[in-house]
Scaffold this motif. Structure first.
Motif, PDB file in Angstrom:
ATOM      1  N   GLY A 297       0.834  -1.450   0.092  1.00 11.36           N
ATOM      2  CA  GLY A 297       0.021  -0.042  -0.143  1.00 11.36           C
ATOM      3  C   GLY A 297       1.005   1.329   0.048  1.00 11.36           C
ATOM      4  N   ASN A 298       0.335   2.371  -0.445  1.00 15.02           N
ATOM      5  CA  ASN A 298       1.116   3.534  -0.705  1.00 15.02           C
ATOM      6  C   ASN A 298       1.502   4.101   0.740  1.00 15.02           C
ATOM      7  N   ALA A 299       1.059   3.944   1.738  1.00 13.85           N
ATOM      8  CA  ALA A 299       1.108   4.453   2.970  1.00 13.85           C
ATOM      9  C   ALA A 299       2.388   3.761   3.568  1.00 13.85           C
ATOM     10  N   ILE A 300       2.731   2.659   3.122  1.00 16.78           N
ATOM     11  CA  ILE A 300       3.800   1.553   3.901  1.00 16.78           C
ATOM     12  C   ILE A 300       5.002   2.095   3.242  1.00 16.78           C
ATOM     13  N   LYS A 301       6.195   2.455   4.046  1.00 17.16           N
ATOM     14  CA  LYS A 301       7.458   2.574   3.493  1.00 17.16           C
ATOM     15  C   LYS A 301       8.144   1.996   2.527  1.00 17.16           C
ATOM     16  N   ASN A 302       8.479   0.615   2.939  1.00 18.68           N
ATOM     17  CA  ASN A 302       8.843  -0.451   2.288  1.00 18.68           C
ATOM     18  C   ASN A 302       8.065  -1.446   2.181  1.00 18.68           C
ATOM     19  N   PRO A 303       7.336  -1.409   1.106  1.00 17.67           N
ATOM     20  CA  PRO A 303       6.390  -2.559   0.775  1.00 17.67           C
ATOM     21  C   PRO A 303       7.258  -3.834   0.567  1.00 17.67           C
ATOM     22  N   GLY A 304       6.560  -4.985   1.173  1.00 13.69           N
ATOM     23  CA  GLY A 304       7.531  -6.400   0.778  1.00 13.69           C
ATOM     24  C   GLY A 304       6.671  -7.482   1.198  1.00 13.69           C
ATOM     25  N   ASN A 305       7.351  -8.604   1.084  1.00 14.16           N
ATOM     26  CA  ASN A 305       6.674  -9.947   1.479  1.00 14.16           C
ATOM     27  C   ASN A 305       7.341 -10.549   2.641  1.00 14.16           C
ATOM     28  N   PHE A 306       6.955 -11.076   3.611  1.00 12.91           N
ATOM     29  CA  PHE A 306       7.489 -11.417   4.994  1.00 12.91           C
ATOM     30  C   PHE A 306       6.962 -12.587   5.244  1.00 12.91           C
ATOM     31  N   ARG A 307       7.908 -13.464   5.821  1.00 12.89           N
ATOM     32  CA  ARG A 307       7.592 -14.732   6.439  1.00 12.89           C
ATOM     33  C   ARG A 307       7.591 -14.509   7.964  1.00 12.89           C
ATOM     34  N   ALA A 308       6.147 -14.544   8.264  1.00 15.04           N
ATOM     35  CA  ALA A 308       6.133 -14.206   9.802  1.00 15.04           C
ATOM     36  C   ALA A 308       5.229 -15.325  10.452  1.00 15.04           C
ATOM     37  N   LEU A 309       5.588 -15.336  11.895  1.00 11.88           N
ATOM     38  CA  LEU A 309       4.558 -16.112  13.017  1.00 11.88           C
ATOM     39  C   LEU A 309       3.538 -15.890  12.802  1.00 11.88           C
ATOM     40  N   ALA A 347      -4.311  -6.464  16.592  1.00  8.59           N
ATOM     41  CA  ALA A 347      -4.843  -7.677  16.358  1.00  8.59           C
ATOM     42  C   ALA A 347      -3.814  -8.499  15.630  1.00  8.59           C
ATOM     43  N   PRO A 348      -3.778  -9.919  15.791  1.00 11.39           N
ATOM     44  CA  PRO A 348      -2.693 -10.821  15.111  1.00 11.39           C
ATOM     45  C   PRO A 348      -2.734 -11.352  14.015  1.00 11.39           C
ATOM     46  N   LEU A 349      -1.672 -11.400  13.305  1.00 14.44           N
ATOM     47  CA  LEU A 349      -1.684 -12.355  11.971  1.00 14.44           C
ATOM     48  C   LEU A 349      -2.270 -13.646  12.000  1.00 14.44           C
ATOM     49  N   THR A 350      -3.075 -14.115  11.183  1.00 22.09           N
ATOM     50  CA  THR A 350      -3.878 -15.447  11.240  1.00 22.09           C
ATOM     51  C   THR A 350      -3.385 -16.128  10.013  1.00 22.09           C
ATOM     52  N   LYS A 351      -3.719 -17.618  10.041  1.00 24.88           N
ATOM     53  CA  LYS A 351      -3.471 -18.468   9.028  1.00 24.88           C
ATOM     54  C   LYS A 351      -3.718 -18.123   7.827  1.00 24.88           C
ATOM     55  N   GLY A 352      -5.155 -17.389   7.445  1.00 23.67           N
ATOM     56  CA  GLY A 352      -5.516 -17.027   6.166  1.00 23.67           C
ATOM     57  C   GLY A 352      -5.271 -15.894   5.777  1.00 23.67           C
ATOM     58  N   MET A 353      -4.431 -15.204   6.483  1.00 21.52           N
ATOM     59  CA  MET A 353      -4.189 -13.592   6.072  1.00 21.52           C
ATOM     60  C   MET A 353      -3.177 -13.414   5.134  1.00 21.52           C
ATOM     61  N   SER A 354      -3.197 -13.133   3.903  1.00 25.07           N
ATOM     62  CA  SER A 354      -2.234 -13.206   2.808  1.00 25.07           C
ATOM     63  C   SER A 354      -1.874 -11.609   2.558  1.00 25.07           C
ATOM     64  N   GLY A 355      -2.391 -10.846   3.292  1.00 26.97           N
ATOM     65  CA  GLY A 355      -1.789  -9.421   3.071  1.00 26.97           C
ATOM     66  C   GLY A 355      -2.124  -8.306   3.974  1.00 26.97           C
ATOM     67  N   ILE A 356      -1.495  -7.287   4.158  1.00 27.47           N
ATOM     68  CA  ILE A 356      -2.166  -6.319   5.242  1.00 27.47           C
ATOM     69  C   ILE A 356      -1.665  -5.005   4.463  1.00 27.47           C
ATOM     70  N   LEU A 357      -2.800  -4.079   4.019  1.00 25.31           N
ATOM     71  CA  LEU A 357      -2.536  -3.035   3.365  1.00 25.31           C
ATOM     72  C   LEU A 357      -3.025  -1.849   3.956  1.00 25.31           C
ATOM     73  N   ALA A 358      -1.882  -0.847   3.735  1.00 28.38           N
ATOM     74  CA  ALA A 358      -2.156   0.561   4.327  1.00 28.38           C
ATOM     75  C   ALA A 358      -2.328   1.622   3.177  1.00 28.38           C
ATOM     76  N   LEU A 359      -3.602   1.948   2.797  1.00 33.97           N
ATOM     77  CA  LEU A 359      -3.869   2.685   1.743  1.00 33.97           C
ATOM     78  C   LEU A 359      -4.201   4.003   2.194  1.00 33.97           C
ATOM     79  N   THR A 360      -3.759   5.031   1.231  1.00 34.19           N
ATOM     80  CA  THR A 360      -3.885   6.537   1.517  1.00 34.19           C
ATOM     81  C   THR A 360      -5.204   6.968   0.993  1.00 34.19           C
ATOM     82  N   LYS A 361      -5.281   8.247   1.348  1.00 29.39           N
ATOM     83  CA  LYS A 361      -6.603   9.057   1.071  1.00 29.39           C
ATOM     84  C   LYS A 361      -6.629   8.849  -0.825  1.00 29.39           C
ATOM     85  N   SER A 362      -5.706   9.173  -1.499  1.00 29.91           N
ATOM     86  CA  SER A 362      -5.749   9.248  -2.850  1.00 29.91           C
ATOM     87  C   SER A 362      -6.050   7.829  -3.588  1.00 29.91           C
TER      88      SER A 362
END
Lengths: 440, 311
Positions: A297-309, A347-362
């Motif tokens: 999302g455009n509000a995120i500084k370094n968008p990327g893909n992460f292997r997270a617990l 709120a925690p990351l769950t098994k089915g969550m494939s993305g977290i997006l922070a979107l800007t006003k525009s």
């Protein structure tokens, strides 16, 4: 390579916005100080907590057991102490019990999940493999989170002629599956062989959209090297092709009957992320305690893909991606089309969550709802052939049984209608509400 | 009161602009007076009722105002024009619950009302156009109205006297906006490209119209005129591009419904033109088609396999 295909009825072409993160390699995230494991991370009944406050748990230890027919086990993703057990609200609005675990880096054993059992596939029977999958708490990793052991348990009298692997990832922004296919190609193929052995599928096809040609080539190369009986079906980019009904229509040309499951037309659909989780479960005896998630999302500084617990607070994930570079107007769990807007970053990351997006006003359209002009666009784009405009009118007037007779339950909330509505009518919200009321 | 913004309706207004300019060119500046009176009466009636029922005003109002004004003959008394739009807005739209819930196209409701109530000013006094072979410019831009003392003529649908060139470019007596077939088509294509109108409605209407007209023409029934002539004279094209494509009153929930709806309008227009006492059929053809739209929506559903049926 096979001829490029797609499903015909309906569908839309939203801006993909995948270039924000589709070249970012998957990074492993360190353990957070606290992990929150929700009991309801899947479709079906929530798991039942089977630890108590003060218990010391190891990574991969079962902390909640799925006791109903449609349910799944949940596991601790770290070594640590159970600090608390209390209800929380997940990013999708579901309220559920959760186990809070304080991580303990000092006394943690270092040898977890490093041994790889290479020939387990050859020695195990399908039943044994299914048991491993059930014990690993595997659910559909594409987003729906349907318990995998239930899906792969083919009902009597039915046969799985096709195994269709879903590498479509049609939601804008999301690139987690794409990176996984590029970086863990061989592991995914092992996972696919496991599923194929369990369900006894005759033909295996992987469906990948044409905006991921590098993943297609990577698969073809490995399949050729290993001489695997697996085909790749490239697909023309179109949303919602990642839905199993559209995927089956595109790949094998069969239509799942209204209200039915893919097995009724002889097919099982599984996501590439699920195949990877199955590889880990079977060869390393590692339950689902982590997953790949796109932070973008455009509000995120370094968008990327992460292997997270699993259980990592979303705030920690966003910080790992550099935090916010401007104030987000909306934060979404999942993709922008079908995901859920939420505000609680604890709120925690769950098994089915494939993305977290922070979107800007525009990125967003804040124009207000106007009257329906009956333009019929929603009818044209509905991949299920429904009439959103009429359904919405019925629901607005509390005529839920009339809405049901127009196949309200076939709606899978893909959002094509809301996306294309020029009057900005919140059609999908209406259908979610209508379904809830109709079930009462 | 705020007026609801509707992009689709703005596109229709843009599509109608050339026709408004043409109306001035052909018949003089009086068109602006008609437009002003119709707009004022329309806004007032919608404002009063929207306020009373707690509804919002919408930009679609201006589409109704323009369409209705363009469908009037140049010599129309201003009070009739005002009365017409008030009827159209009140009984064609607001009594059904406002925009989006109306069964009939408000502009056509208004036109039908004045057409039936004031037969003489609506049908017998078509004025000749100002520009013509003697002077092409400035035409109506230098006049208030076509000279009233010159011989008024009836619509070419009665007299069948105009040639195709004049019909296509509008140098014939007629209503303000229907005369220049070429401009109607250009504006119509614009709103179709902008997706403010669905092309299936227009295509099926024109196709059905031509087929029906050709059958009657070849069979020689009641002096039916030839299909091309019939297509570009009168306001059929205005109806096919701008009126039956009004999304609210059309059948829009299925493509097959759109095809049937358009064809229904085309066929009805021919039937009314050939067999009724009215020279111009589109007003009633549109109203009748509007009436059948909900029926089409209701019965045409996507056929779907149910669970348990053989796969």
């Amino acid at each position: 390579m096979l001829k490029i295909r797609s499903f015909k009825k309906g569908g839309i072409h939203p801006h993909a916005r995948k270039s924000l993160s589709d070249t970012a390699k998957i990074q492993n995230l360190p353990k957070p100080e606290i992990i929150i494991i929700p009991m309801s991370q899947h479709l079906g009944a929530p798991a039942v907590v089977c630890v108590k406050k003060g218990d010391i748990v190891s990574a991969g230890q079962k902390v909640g057991s799925g006791e109903s027919f449609i349910s799944a086990d949940v596991h601790s993703s770290v070594y640590g102490t159970v600090q608390d057990i209390q209800p929380i609200v997940l990013s999708n609005g579901i309220e559920t019990n959760a186990v809070f675990i304080e991580t303990d880096d000092i006394s943690e054993p270092q040898t977890e999940f490093t041994y790889i059992d290479k020939d387990i596939l050859e020695r195990s029977t399908p039943q044994e493999l299914l048991k491993i999958i059930k014990d690993a708490g595997i659910v559909g990793m594409g987003g729906a989170a349907f318990p995998a052991h239930v899906k792969f348990n083919i009902p009597k009298g039915k046969q799985a002629e096709y195994l269709v692997i879903n590498g479509v990832e049609c939601e804008p922004y999301l690139t987690a599956d794409h990176r996984l296919m590029l970086e863990n190609t061989e592991e995914i193929l092992v996972g696919i062989s496991v599923i194929s052995k369990i369900i006894g599928a005759g033909k295996i096809i992987i469906g990948i959209e044409a905006n991921k040609m590098n993943a297609t080539r990577k698969f073809e190369q490995v399949i050729e090297e290993k001489r695997l009986p697996i085909k790749i079906q490239p697909l023309r980019v179109k949303y919602p092709q990642g839905d199993e009904k559209q995927l089956l229509k595109a790949v094998i040309g069969r239509e799942v009957p209204s209200g039915g499951l893919p097995i009724e037309i002889g097919a099982i659909v599984s996501n590439v992320g699920t195949a990877y989780a199955i590889y880990e479960a079977v060869t390393k005896r590692k339950p689902v305690i982590d997953r790949v998630v796109t932070i973008s999302g455009n509000a995120i500084k370094n968008p990327g893909n992460f292997r997270a617990l699993v259980g990592t607070p979303i705030k920690v994930l966003i910080d790992a991606a550099g935090g916010f570079q401007e104030e987000p107007a909306k934060i979404v769990a999942g993709g922008p089309m079908m995901g859920f807007a939420f505000f609680n970053l604890e709120a925690p990351l769950t098994k089915g969550m494939s993305g977290i997006l922070a979107l800007t006003k525009s990125d967003l359209d804040f124009s207000s709802e106007t009257a329906c002009i009956s333009c019929g666009k929603c009818v044209t784009v509905c991949p299920m052939g429904l009439q959103p405009t009429r359904l919405f009118r019925f629901i607005n007037n509390s005529k839920f049984s009339d809405a049901m007779s127009l196949n309200l339950m076939d709606c899978k909330e893909c959002g094509c209608c809301s996306y294309s509505c020029p009057a900005k009518i919140p059609l999908v919200h209406g259908f979610k509400y209508g379904k809830k009321m109709a079930r009462k | 009161m705020k007026i609801q913004k509707q992009q689709a309706m703005r596109n229709v207004l843009k599509g109608l602009t050339p026709l408004c300019l043409a109306a001035i060119y052909f018949y003089g500046w009086r068109f602006t007076a008609v437009l002003a009176v119709v707009a004022a009466a329309g806004v007032l009636s919608e404002y009063v009722l929207a306020k009373k029922y707690g509804l919002q005003m919408t930009e679609s109002l201006f589409v109704s105002v323009l369409l209705f004004s363009l469908s009037l003959p140049p010599g129309i008394p201003l009070w009739i024009a005002a009365l017409g739009i008030v009827f159209g807005i009140v009984f064609g739209k607001m009594v059904f619950g406002g925009f989006g819930r109306n069964i009939f196209n408000p502009a056509i409701t208004a036109r039908a009302f004045v057409y039936i109530s004031f037969g003489v000013p609506m049908t017998s006094k078509f004025l000749p156009t100002l520009p013509g072979p003697d002077s092409w410019f400035p035409g109506g831009f230098a006049h208030w109205l076509s000279p009233l003392d010159s011989v008024s003529s009836a619509t070419p649908l009665f007299t069948k006297s105009a040639d195709l060139f004049n019909l296509a470019f509008g140098f014939i007596p007629g209503s303000f906006g229907e005369t220049a077939a070429v401009l109607v088509v250009i504006g119509g294509l614009y709103i179709i490209i902008k997706k403010a109108a669905n092309w299936r409605l227009t295509v099926s209407a024109i196709a059905a119209f031509l087929i029906m007209q050709t059958i009657f023409w070849l069979a020689g029934i009641r002096d039916t005129v030839d299909p091309l002539y019939a297509l570009i004279s009168g306001s059929f094209l205005l109806g096919a591009f701008f009126m039956i494509t009004d999304p609210v009153s059309a059948s829009q929930t299925t493509n097959i419904g759109r095809w049937i709806y358009g064809a229904f309008f085309g066929v009805l227009t021919v039937l009314i033109r050939v067999f009724s006492i009215w020279p111009e059929g589109i007003t009633f053809a549109i109203l009748l088609s509007n009436m059948f739209a909900p029926l089409l929506d209701y019965y045409l559903k996507e056929r779907k396999k149910r669970k348990g049926a053989s796969a």
